[in-house]
Design a protein around this motif. Structure first.
Motif: not given
Length: 327
Positions: A211-236
């Motif tokens: 249940g790792e938490e993230f707060l997204l703002h406009p023009n942000q993309m969140f990515t979650y890798d199910k296999a590795l359990g890794e997360t990434r937040l980037e501007s797009v």
């Protein structure tokens, strides 16, 4: 992950002490409904909370009680105590808590699904959902205390603002809560990457079993890798991911790796490319009614690569191989 679990524990204690705010209850609800493991953990916490109230009578020492609660939770052998009417109180608390957080089994859900086409769905509160290809959404006929839908696939949400009723999107790997906003969620059960792209407003997102938490703002993309359990937040540029709802795709200085992802969804194909130089090349163009062959040929004239169609064994989707030299 440990910090996320500690925050959840603290939230559960506040709820059991009847000190949780409405927002905290909604947050706990999101975490609880994320997985069966979370529900089992919550039930263990309820039982342990009952014991802690018996062992610790000093209500003013909240921090000590919380520490003791954690110790009791992970202690393999807990001293048996006869607590008479408290047992009945614990059972009532357990039933009320589970009933409060878990979806009502008697609520019938409506289902909207797509195959090769896109579809617009209007929810009971007036929110609009655009389903992409091969996607399914389930929702109740009427929303009550909160608005909750279940998604498998990809959908763009334009949520009607309602501060009294949080809007929750639940997938197999993501839980997203909003009040009113526009965002995209992608989580196909057969794919290993789950994504969320925010166009306007803000969204609160939880990912993974922890249940790792993230707060997204406009023009942000969140990515979650199910296999590795890794997360990434980037501007797009969010429109690069959401313009398909307007029956077109617009790319402005967009990397080909992101372009290929959108082309796969647009044409219902798979694109294979292992050349990092090609994938990082930025391009600008618009797709309206062009075929995939026309678009690939246009890109081929701008970026130095070749492409060919191939059919992989046991795979229904057509695959496009991208490479720099003739194989």
């Amino acid at each position: 992950m440990r910090q996320a679990l500690k925050d959840v524990d603290s939230l559960i204690v506040r709820y059991l002490d009847n000190e949780a705010t409405y927002e905290e209850k909604a947050k706990l609800s999101m975490w609880l409904n994320f997985s069966e493991e979370n529900k089992r953990y919550f039930i263990r916490m309820i039982k342990t909370w009952e014991r802690s109230h018996i062992y610790l009578q000093d209500e003013e020492r909240a921090s000590e009680r919380f520490t003791h609660l954690r110790q009791l939770l992970f202690r393999r052998k807990v001293r048996r105590v006869v607590y008479g009417s408290s047992a009945a109180a614990a059972i009532v608390l357990l039933l009320l808590a589970v009933r409060f957080f878990m979806p009502l089994s008697g609520v019938s859900l409506l289902t909207a699904a797509t195959s090769d086409q896109k579809k617009e769905v209007v929810l009971p509160d007036g929110s609009i959902v655009w389903l992409n290809r091969n996607s399914t959404i389930q929702y109740p006929e009427n929303f009550t205390s909160y608005r909750k839908v279940y998604l498998n696939g990809e959908a763009y949400f334009d949520v009607t603002n309602n501060k009294e009723q949080p809007f929750i999107v639940e997938t197999s790997d993501l839980t997203i809560q909003v009040l009113g906003t526009q965002f995209l969620v992608t989580n196909y059960s057969e794919e290993m990457i789950a994504e969320a792209v925010l166009e306007s407003g803000t969204i609160q997102l939880m990912a993974g079993e922890a249940g790792e938490e993230f707060l997204l703002h406009p023009n942000q993309m969140f990515t979650y890798d199910k296999a590795l359990g890794e997360t990434r937040l980037e501007s797009v540029d969010a429109t690069n991911f959401t313009d398909w709802i307007n029956s077109r795709l617009v790319f402005e200085n967009t990397r080909l790796t992101d372009v290929f992802t959108q082309l796969e969804k647009w044409y219902g194909i798979r694109i294979e490319c292992k050349d990092a130089g090609v994938l990082q090349t930025p391009v600008s163009f618009t797709i309206d009614t062009e075929t995939k062959e026309e678009i690939l040929n246009i890109l081929q004239a701008v970026v130095p690569f070749n492409w060919k169609q191939k059919q992989l064994p046991g795979q229904i989707q057509e695959t496009i191989a991208i490479f720099q030299e003739v194989e």
